[in-house]
Design a protein around this motif. Structure first.
Motif, PDB file in Angstrom:
ATOM      1  N   GLU A 127       0.838  -1.290   0.035  1.00  0.00           N
ATOM      2  CA  GLU A 127       0.162  -0.227   0.028  1.00  0.00           C
ATOM      3  C   GLU A 127       0.875   1.294   0.163  1.00  0.00           C
ATOM      4  O   GLU A 127       0.567   2.189  -0.635  1.00  0.00           O
ATOM      5  CB  GLU A 127      -1.070  -0.018   1.002  1.00  0.00           C
ATOM      6  N   ASN A 128       1.838   1.264   0.719  1.00  0.00           N
ATOM      7  CA  ASN A 128       2.784   2.612   0.618  1.00  0.00           C
ATOM      8  C   ASN A 128       3.540   2.581  -0.715  1.00  0.00           C
ATOM      9  O   ASN A 128       3.707   3.552  -1.103  1.00  0.00           O
ATOM     10  CB  ASN A 128       4.076   2.260   1.765  1.00  0.00           C
ATOM     11  N   TYR A 129       3.721   1.430  -1.254  1.00  0.00           N
ATOM     12  CA  TYR A 129       4.372   1.550  -2.682  1.00  0.00           C
ATOM     13  C   TYR A 129       3.443   2.024  -3.656  1.00  0.00           C
ATOM     14  O   TYR A 129       3.677   2.792  -4.374  1.00  0.00           O
ATOM     15  CB  TYR A 129       4.670   0.039  -2.981  1.00  0.00           C
ATOM     16  N   ASN A 130       1.986   1.641  -3.387  1.00  0.00           N
ATOM     17  CA  ASN A 130       1.022   2.278  -4.282  1.00  0.00           C
ATOM     18  C   ASN A 130       0.936   3.732  -4.006  1.00  0.00           C
ATOM     19  O   ASN A 130       0.942   4.498  -5.047  1.00  0.00           O
ATOM     20  CB  ASN A 130      -0.373   1.530  -3.978  1.00  0.00           C
ATOM     21  N   THR A 131       1.045   4.174  -2.815  1.00  0.00           N
ATOM     22  CA  THR A 131       0.741   5.688  -2.615  1.00  0.00           C
ATOM     23  C   THR A 131       2.087   6.396  -2.877  1.00  0.00           C
ATOM     24  O   THR A 131       2.024   7.336  -3.600  1.00  0.00           O
ATOM     25  CB  THR A 131       0.856   5.766  -1.003  1.00  0.00           C
ATOM     26  N   GLN A 132       3.322   5.767  -2.969  1.00  0.00           N
ATOM     27  CA  GLN A 132       4.364   6.683  -3.307  1.00  0.00           C
ATOM     28  C   GLN A 132       4.752   6.594  -4.920  1.00  0.00           C
ATOM     29  O   GLN A 132       4.953   7.476  -5.286  1.00  0.00           O
ATOM     30  CB  GLN A 132       5.607   5.585  -2.636  1.00  0.00           C
ATOM     31  N   SER A 133       4.274   5.715  -5.438  1.00  0.00           N
ATOM     32  CA  SER A 133       4.087   5.692  -6.968  1.00  0.00           C
ATOM     33  C   SER A 133       3.173   6.327  -7.706  1.00  0.00           C
ATOM     34  O   SER A 133       3.250   6.819  -8.705  1.00  0.00           O
ATOM     35  CB  SER A 133       4.164   3.918  -7.540  1.00  0.00           C
ATOM     36  N   GLY A 134       2.071   6.842  -7.009  1.00  0.00           N
ATOM     37  CA  GLY A 134       1.086   7.761  -7.341  1.00  0.00           C
ATOM     38  C   GLY A 134      -0.019   6.841  -8.098  1.00  0.00           C
ATOM     39  O   GLY A 134      -0.982   7.375  -8.926  1.00  0.00           O
ATOM     40  N   GLU A 135       0.054   5.509  -8.351  1.00  0.00           N
ATOM     41  CA  GLU A 135      -0.816   4.620  -8.996  1.00  0.00           C
ATOM     42  C   GLU A 135      -1.034   3.196  -8.197  1.00  0.00           C
ATOM     43  O   GLU A 135      -0.315   2.883  -7.454  1.00  0.00           O
ATOM     44  CB  GLU A 135      -0.546   4.195 -10.478  1.00  0.00           C
TER      45      GLU A 135
END
Length: 102
Positions: free
Chosen positions: A22-30
């Protein structure tokens, strides 16, 4: 987007992996990863359709027990969860992946 199914929603590893993705999704913006977590404490997961997932990561389990300090029932539960349940999950996933009916 990759769809990931995680049996073992209340496990330490499951929770940590969900948080990381979920953090990865947030940081990548998608939404790179769409995550579905399920519990296997009851039998209702058996009727769930595993089709459509790119990855099934089973993290359900009981931490290693010291056989000298546990009852037969606790040892049996460890075997049921860490072996039989894992096997059942793998068989269910295999049927979907290889389109096998048994």
């Amino acid at each position: 987007m990759k769809r990931i199914l995680i049996p073992g929603m209340n496990s330490f590893i499951g929770k940590s992996l969900v948080e990381y993705l979920e953090n990865y999704n947030t940081q990548s913006g998608e939404e790179t990863y769409q995550i579905t977590c399920i519990s296997q404490r009851r039998k209702d997961w058996l009727s769930m359709d595993f089709a459509g997932y790119d990855t099934i990561l089973d993290v359900t389990g009981i931490s290693r027990v010291d056989e000298k300090k546990v009852s037969y029932e606790q040892e049996e539960e460890y075997y049921e969860v860490n072996y039989k349940l894992a096997y059942m999950t793998a068989e269910k996933a295999k049927k979907v992946i290889f389109n096998i009916e048994r």
